[in-house]
Scaffold this motif. Sequence first.
Motif, mmCIF file in Angstrom:
data_model
loop_
_atom_site.group_PDB
_atom_site.id
_atom_site.type_symbol
_atom_site.label_atom_id
_atom_site.label_comp_id
_atom_site.label_asym_id
_atom_site.label_seq_id
_atom_site.Cartn_x
_atom_site.Cartn_y
_atom_site.Cartn_z
ATOM 1 N N THR A 69 0.862 -1.162 0.000
ATOM 2 C CA THR A 69 0.000 0.000 0.000
ATOM 3 C C THR A 69 0.905 1.220 0.000
ATOM 4 O O THR A 69 1.867 1.278 0.767
ATOM 5 N N LEU A 70 0.610 2.189 -0.855
ATOM 6 C CA LEU A 70 1.375 3.437 -0.872
ATOM 7 C C LEU A 70 0.806 4.380 0.177
ATOM 8 O O LEU A 70 -0.409 4.581 0.243
ATOM 9 N N VAL A 71 1.682 4.967 0.981
ATOM 10 C CA VAL A 71 1.256 5.913 2.005
ATOM 11 C C VAL A 71 1.878 7.271 1.714
ATOM 12 O O VAL A 71 3.096 7.377 1.549
ATOM 13 N N PHE A 72 1.033 8.284 1.620
ATOM 14 C CA PHE A 72 1.480 9.668 1.461
ATOM 15 C C PHE A 72 1.152 10.388 2.761
ATOM 16 O O PHE A 72 -0.012 10.556 3.106
ATOM 17 N N PHE A 73 2.177 10.791 3.508
ATOM 18 C CA PHE A 73 1.971 11.503 4.767
ATOM 19 C C PHE A 73 1.872 12.998 4.493
ATOM 20 O O PHE A 73 2.703 13.564 3.781
ATOM 21 N N SER A 74 0.868 13.643 5.083
ATOM 22 C CA SER A 74 0.626 15.054 4.790
ATOM 23 C C SER A 74 1.740 15.965 5.298
ATOM 24 O O SER A 74 1.994 17.006 4.708
ATOM 25 N N ASP A 75 2.434 15.607 6.368
ATOM 26 C CA ASP A 75 3.508 16.486 6.848
ATOM 27 C C ASP A 75 4.725 16.470 5.932
ATOM 28 O O ASP A 75 5.531 17.382 5.938
ATOM 29 N N LYS A 76 4.860 15.446 5.096
ATOM 30 C CA LYS A 76 5.974 15.382 4.143
ATOM 31 C C LYS A 76 5.622 16.058 2.822
ATOM 32 O O LYS A 76 6.500 16.303 2.001
ATOM 33 N N ARG A 77 4.354 16.364 2.628
ATOM 34 C CA ARG A 77 3.892 16.901 1.351
ATOM 35 C C ARG A 77 4.627 18.177 0.981
ATOM 36 O O ARG A 77 5.033 18.364 -0.161
ATOM 37 N N LEU A 78 4.828 19.065 1.944
ATOM 38 C CA LEU A 78 5.461 20.341 1.640
ATOM 39 C C LEU A 78 6.977 20.226 1.511
ATOM 40 O O LEU A 78 7.621 21.092 0.956
ATOM 41 N N ARG A 79 7.548 19.140 2.049
ATOM 42 C CA ARG A 79 8.997 18.942 1.911
ATOM 43 C C ARG A 79 9.355 18.389 0.542
ATOM 44 O O ARG A 79 10.464 18.562 0.075
ATOM 45 N N THR A 80 8.425 17.694 -0.076
ATOM 46 C CA THR A 80 8.625 17.282 -1.463
ATOM 47 C C THR A 80 7.851 18.283 -2.307
ATOM 48 O O THR A 80 7.309 19.244 -1.801
ATOM 49 N N ASN A 81 7.759 18.079 -3.561
ATOM 50 C CA ASN A 81 7.024 18.970 -4.438
ATOM 51 C C ASN A 81 5.528 18.695 -4.272
ATOM 52 O O ASN A 81 5.059 17.615 -4.643
ATOM 53 N N PRO A 82 4.763 19.657 -3.694
ATOM 54 C CA PRO A 82 3.331 19.399 -3.441
ATOM 55 C C PRO A 82 2.532 19.070 -4.701
ATOM 56 O O PRO A 82 1.664 18.207 -4.670
ATOM 57 N N LEU A 83 2.849 19.737 -5.811
ATOM 58 C CA LEU A 83 2.126 19.454 -7.054
ATOM 59 C C LEU A 83 2.422 18.033 -7.521
ATOM 60 O O LEU A 83 1.512 17.294 -7.916
ATOM 61 N N LEU A 84 3.677 17.626 -7.472
ATOM 62 C CA LEU A 84 4.043 16.271 -7.869
ATOM 63 C C LEU A 84 3.361 15.242 -6.969
ATOM 64 O O LEU A 84 2.858 14.227 -7.451
ATOM 65 N N THR A 85 3.315 15.521 -5.680
ATOM 66 C CA THR A 85 2.643 14.616 -4.745
ATOM 67 C C THR A 85 1.174 14.465 -5.123
ATOM 68 O O THR A 85 0.649 13.352 -5.167
ATOM 69 N N ASP A 86 0.515 15.580 -5.408
ATOM 70 C CA ASP A 86 -0.899 15.530 -5.808
ATOM 71 C C ASP A 86 -1.086 14.760 -7.115
ATOM 72 O O ASP A 86 -2.034 13.990 -7.267
ATOM 73 N N ILE A 87 -0.169 14.952 -8.065
ATOM 74 C CA ILE A 87 -0.234 14.229 -9.341
ATOM 75 C C ILE A 87 -0.124 12.730 -9.095
ATOM 76 O O ILE A 87 -0.884 11.930 -9.643
ATOM 77 N N LEU A 88 0.841 12.339 -8.258
ATOM 78 C CA LEU A 88 1.047 10.914 -7.982
ATOM 79 C C LEU A 88 -0.146 10.294 -7.261
ATOM 80 O O LEU A 88 -0.578 9.191 -7.598
ATOM 81 N N ILE A 89 -0.682 10.986 -6.276
ATOM 82 C CA ILE A 89 -1.854 10.479 -5.549
ATOM 83 C C ILE A 89 -3.003 10.258 -6.533
ATOM 84 O O ILE A 89 -3.623 9.194 -6.557
ATOM 85 N N HIS A 90 -3.277 11.272 -7.340
ATOM 86 C CA HIS A 90 -4.374 11.169 -8.307
ATOM 87 C C HIS A 90 -4.107 10.040 -9.310
ATOM 88 O O HIS A 90 -5.007 9.242 -9.611
ATOM 89 N N HIS A 91 -2.883 9.985 -9.809
ATOM 90 C CA HIS A 91 -2.546 8.954 -10.795
ATOM 91 C C HIS A 91 -2.753 7.552 -10.233
ATOM 92 O O HIS A 91 -3.393 6.711 -10.879
ATOM 93 N N PHE A 92 -2.216 7.281 -9.052
ATOM 94 C CA PHE A 92 -2.312 5.931 -8.503
ATOM 95 C C PHE A 92 -3.736 5.581 -8.082
ATOM 96 O O PHE A 92 -4.147 4.436 -8.203
ATOM 97 N N LYS A 93 -4.512 6.560 -7.636
ATOM 98 C CA LYS A 93 -5.904 6.286 -7.268
ATOM 99 C C LYS A 93 -6.777 6.038 -8.496
ATOM 100 O O LYS A 93 -7.639 5.164 -8.476
ATOM 101 N N MET A 94 -6.555 6.801 -9.555
ATOM 102 C CA MET A 94 -7.456 6.752 -10.699
ATOM 103 C C MET A 94 -7.024 5.776 -11.800
ATOM 104 O O MET A 94 -7.872 5.279 -12.530
#
Length: 135
Positions: free
Chosen positions: A81-106
């Motif tokens: 299972t892929l886990v995206f922690f919200s406190d790490k979101r801003l330390r990585t690229n937030p847009l890229l994180t959102d793209i990856l979340i959307h991509h893997f979910k959809m």
Amino acid sequence: MEEDKLEVPRIPNPIVNPNYMDICWEFADSEIFLVDAQALIQLLHEENKETIQDFGVNSLHLVYLIERFLHAFKDRGGDFTLVFFSDKRLRTNPLLTDILIHHFKMNTSVSVITEFSSPFDLEFETYVLKESEYF
């Protein structure tokens, strides 16, 4: 003029002797692995610096690298299972994180978890205990 480089001698330490161990073969049929997605992003970005100069420009390539890594893991019997922690979101690229979340979910059958702030979140610890996911 060329600068002299300081070389630090390697001191053998019998206590700290890391060994690579392929845990996928050991636990693949019985355990579900939790994959810290942001840590995976950083690992793959570091390993592929020559092909990924900027997250924004080459995000498609990074998505490909992550999918290839996870596919190889599945081929060896890994369930994860892929886990995206919200406190790490801003330390990585937030847009890229959102793209990856959307991509893997959809676009994939990969399970994605986004509701926890950190690995130390009490709710996350409860989730791990309840789901019996060990890695």
